[in-house]
Design a protein around this motif. Sequence first.
Motif, PDB file in Angstrom:
ATOM      1  N   THR A   1       4.910 112.998 123.847  1.00  0.00           N
ATOM      2  CA  THR A   1       4.595 111.576 123.624  1.00  0.00           C
ATOM      3  C   THR A   1       5.673 110.901 122.764  1.00  0.00           C
ATOM      4  O   THR A   1       5.680 109.676 122.633  1.00  0.00           O
ATOM      5  CB  THR A   1       3.219 111.380 122.944  1.00  0.00           C
ATOM      6  OG1 THR A   1       3.240 111.993 121.662  1.00  0.00           O
ATOM      7  CG2 THR A   1       2.096 111.955 123.764  1.00  0.00           C
TER       8      THR A   1
ATOM      9  N   ARG B   1     -10.111 102.073 118.047  1.00  0.00           N
ATOM     10  CA  ARG B   1      -9.026 101.867 119.024  1.00  0.00           C
ATOM     11  C   ARG B   1      -9.494 100.871 120.066  1.00  0.00           C
ATOM     12  O   ARG B   1     -10.696 100.771 120.345  1.00  0.00           O
ATOM     13  CB  ARG B   1      -8.740 103.176 119.777  1.00  0.00           C
ATOM     14  CG  ARG B   1      -8.339 104.332 118.924  1.00  0.00           C
ATOM     15  CD  ARG B   1      -8.411 105.599 119.790  1.00  0.00           C
ATOM     16  NE  ARG B   1      -7.896 106.734 119.074  1.00  0.00           N
ATOM     17  CZ  ARG B   1      -6.610 107.024 118.998  1.00  0.00           C
ATOM     18  NH1 ARG B   1      -5.721 106.285 119.627  1.00  0.00           N
ATOM     19  NH2 ARG B   1      -6.222 108.055 118.302  1.00  0.00           N
TER      20      ARG B   1
ATOM     21  N   HIS C   1      -4.827 111.466 125.651  1.00  0.00           N
ATOM     22  CA  HIS C   1      -5.021 110.015 125.529  1.00  0.00           C
ATOM     23  C   HIS C   1      -5.046 109.369 126.901  1.00  0.00           C
ATOM     24  O   HIS C   1      -4.287 109.756 127.781  1.00  0.00           O
ATOM     25  CB  HIS C   1      -3.866 109.378 124.755  1.00  0.00           C
ATOM     26  CG  HIS C   1      -3.755 109.831 123.330  1.00  0.00           C
ATOM     27  ND1 HIS C   1      -3.951 108.971 122.270  1.00  0.00           N
ATOM     28  CD2 HIS C   1      -3.486 111.038 122.790  1.00  0.00           C
ATOM     29  CE1 HIS C   1      -3.794 109.638 121.131  1.00  0.00           C
ATOM     30  NE2 HIS C   1      -3.507 110.895 121.419  1.00  0.00           N
TER      31      HIS C   1
ATOM     32  N   TYR D   1      -2.324 117.390 120.083  1.00  0.00           N
ATOM     33  CA  TYR D   1      -3.543 117.234 119.272  1.00  0.00           C
ATOM     34  C   TYR D   1      -4.689 116.650 120.100  1.00  0.00           C
ATOM     35  O   TYR D   1      -5.836 117.035 119.929  1.00  0.00           O
ATOM     36  CB  TYR D   1      -3.281 116.327 118.062  1.00  0.00           C
ATOM     37  CG  TYR D   1      -2.538 117.018 116.951  1.00  0.00           C
ATOM     38  CD1 TYR D   1      -3.194 117.419 115.796  1.00  0.00           C
ATOM     39  CD2 TYR D   1      -1.174 117.288 117.067  1.00  0.00           C
ATOM     40  CE1 TYR D   1      -2.506 118.059 114.770  1.00  0.00           C
ATOM     41  CE2 TYR D   1      -0.477 117.933 116.054  1.00  0.00           C
ATOM     42  CZ  TYR D   1      -1.155 118.321 114.903  1.00  0.00           C
ATOM     43  OH  TYR D   1      -0.475 118.963 113.894  1.00  0.00           O
TER      44      TYR D   1
ATOM     45  N   GLY E   1       0.166 108.194 117.877  1.00  0.00           N
ATOM     46  CA  GLY E   1      -0.968 107.965 118.764  1.00  0.00           C
ATOM     47  C   GLY E   1      -2.242 107.670 117.990  1.00  0.00           C
ATOM     48  O   GLY E   1      -3.270 107.319 118.571  1.00  0.00           O
ATOM     49  N   ASN E   2      -2.183 107.802 116.679  1.00  0.00           N
ATOM     50  CA  ASN E   2      -3.379 107.540 115.869  1.00  0.00           C
ATOM     51  C   ASN E   2      -3.740 106.057 115.871  1.00  0.00           C
ATOM     52  O   ASN E   2      -2.959 105.203 116.272  1.00  0.00           O
ATOM     53  CB  ASN E   2      -3.128 108.010 114.429  1.00  0.00           C
ATOM     54  CG  ASN E   2      -3.310 109.502 114.282  1.00  0.00           C
ATOM     55  OD1 ASN E   2      -4.421 110.017 114.309  1.00  0.00           O
ATOM     56  ND2 ASN E   2      -2.207 110.230 114.184  1.00  0.00           N
TER      57      ASN E   2
ATOM     58  N   LYS F   1       5.070 104.837 123.374  1.00  0.00           N
ATOM     59  CA  LYS F   1       5.566 104.418 122.060  1.00  0.00           C
ATOM     60  C   LYS F   1       6.747 103.453 122.164  1.00  0.00           C
ATOM     61  O   LYS F   1       6.979 102.648 121.250  1.00  0.00           O
ATOM     62  CB  LYS F   1       5.935 105.645 121.223  1.00  0.00           C
ATOM     63  CG  LYS F   1       4.719 106.494 120.836  1.00  0.00           C
ATOM     64  CD  LYS F   1       5.085 107.692 119.973  1.00  0.00           C
ATOM     65  CE  LYS F   1       3.815 108.474 119.586  1.00  0.00           C
ATOM     66  NZ  LYS F   1       4.079 109.591 118.680  1.00  0.00           N
TER      67      LYS F   1
ATOM     68  N   ASP G   1       7.497 115.488 117.594  1.00  0.00           N
ATOM     69  CA  ASP G   1       7.227 116.885 117.967  1.00  0.00           C
ATOM     70  C   ASP G   1       6.766 117.091 119.400  1.00  0.00           C
ATOM     71  O   ASP G   1       6.781 118.218 119.890  1.00  0.00           O
ATOM     72  CB  ASP G   1       6.152 117.484 117.041  1.00  0.00           C
ATOM     73  CG  ASP G   1       4.765 116.911 117.328  1.00  0.00           C
ATOM     74  OD1 ASP G   1       4.619 115.673 117.297  1.00  0.00           O
ATOM     75  OD2 ASP G   1       3.843 117.695 117.620  1.00  0.00           O
TER      76      ASP G   1
ATOM     77  N   ASN H   1      -0.179 104.782 120.291  1.00  0.00           N
ATOM     78  CA  ASN H   1       0.899 105.118 121.245  1.00  0.00           C
ATOM     79  C   ASN H   1       1.631 103.880 121.763  1.00  0.00           C
ATOM     80  O   ASN H   1       1.913 103.762 122.965  1.00  0.00           O
ATOM     81  CB  ASN H   1       0.342 105.936 122.418  1.00  0.00           C
ATOM     82  CG  ASN H   1       0.201 107.410 122.083  1.00  0.00           C
ATOM     83  OD1 ASN H   1       1.068 107.996 121.443  1.00  0.00           O
ATOM     84  ND2 ASN H   1      -0.908 108.014 122.499  1.00  0.00           N
TER      85      ASN H   1
ATOM     86  N   SER I   1      -0.591 114.895 123.208  1.00  0.00           N
ATOM     87  CA  SER I   1       0.262 114.934 122.012  1.00  0.00           C
ATOM     88  C   SER I   1       0.341 116.319 121.381  1.00  0.00           C
ATOM     89  O   SER I   1       1.046 116.511 120.396  1.00  0.00           O
ATOM     90  CB  SER I   1      -0.311 113.977 120.961  1.00  0.00           C
ATOM     91  OG  SER I   1      -1.586 114.469 120.527  1.00  0.00           O
TER      92      SER I   1
ATOM     93  N   VAL J   1       3.491 111.325 113.375  1.00  0.00           N
ATOM     94  CA  VAL J   1       2.633 111.862 112.307  1.00  0.00           C
ATOM     95  C   VAL J   1       2.146 113.291 112.627  1.00  0.00           C
ATOM     96  O   VAL J   1       2.612 114.262 112.030  1.00  0.00           O
ATOM     97  CB  VAL J   1       1.436 110.919 112.030  1.00  0.00           C
ATOM     98  CG1 VAL J   1       0.498 111.530 110.992  1.00  0.00           C
ATOM     99  CG2 VAL J   1       1.951 109.559 111.541  1.00  0.00           C
ATOM    100  N   ASP J   2       1.238 113.419 113.599  1.00  0.00           N
ATOM    101  CA  ASP J   2       0.634 114.736 113.857  1.00  0.00           C
ATOM    102  C   ASP J   2       1.697 115.710 114.388  1.00  0.00           C
ATOM    103  O   ASP J   2       2.381 115.417 115.377  1.00  0.00           O
ATOM    104  CB  ASP J   2      -0.488 114.627 114.893  1.00  0.00           C
ATOM    105  CG  ASP J   2      -1.688 113.836 114.385  1.00  0.00           C
ATOM    106  OD1 ASP J   2      -1.567 113.158 113.363  1.00  0.00           O
ATOM    107  OD2 ASP J   2      -2.744 113.907 115.031  1.00  0.00           O
TER     108      ASP J   2
END
Length: 229
Positions: free
Chosen positions: A177, A107, A143, A140, A45-46, A151, A174, A68, A138, A9-10
């Motif tokens: 991760t 989480r 973690h 972003y 990872g969200n 993943k 991207d 993740n 990531s 996603v990110d």
Amino acid sequence: MIRLILADVDGTLTEDRDTYRLDLDAVAALRLAEKMGIKVGLVSGNSYPVLRGLHQYMGLSGGVVAENGCVVYLQHFERLCEKLERKLAQEFSDTFGLAQSWQNPYRESDYAFYLRDDFDTNQAKKWASSHGLTLRYSGYAVHISVNSEGKALGVRRLIQLSGLEREQVAAIGDSSTDIELLKEVGYPVALANSTQDLKESSIMITRSKSGKGVVEMVHAVLRERGVTS
Ligand SMILES: O=C(O)COP(=O)(O)O
Ligand SMILES: [Mg+2]
């Protein structure tokens, strides 16, 4: 033949690697894939609620891997990892002076923190391993997780639940991760603006960055299926 596309996603479905804004062309391309009979899942990872919401509102049906790799959803929810005590997230945040992600209350096995310029990665890695945890970044967020496989753990389970073979699955990401995501699928794709280590794990690198690269990838998959696009 590819039957499932797994997208990070990110940095991947967004307009670039430094924004949370979804690229609407990427969303449209993934919807087109679904319309053509290729399911699309989100691997990120969200937290689970964020991904489950995105999956639903984007009109996807391939399922979700959250935290993740620790959480999988395909018609039902599974947590594949042990829970990580919340007080360890606070301890990590206090030790390294990092603010906790707004998603941390949602989480349970993988906690995220916003990076600062003076962050000492080596010290943080030592802290994580001394607590039996793995540290990931990531692009972003940083973690800490109980899951050393990242993943890959959730992706293997999602592919199994889907009744598919890895050769029938494509994935795109991207950051570092996503190495653990790409190595589980037959058609691993990196973006033009992915980290170098991820590019080395792929068989296709898109010409465009982030969301526009996802559009390219979807069209490549559709061409491979003999659907001209
Ligand atoms: O949670 C993050 O830090 C980024 O998530 P991603 O796996 O979708 O890039
Ligand atoms: Mg990403």
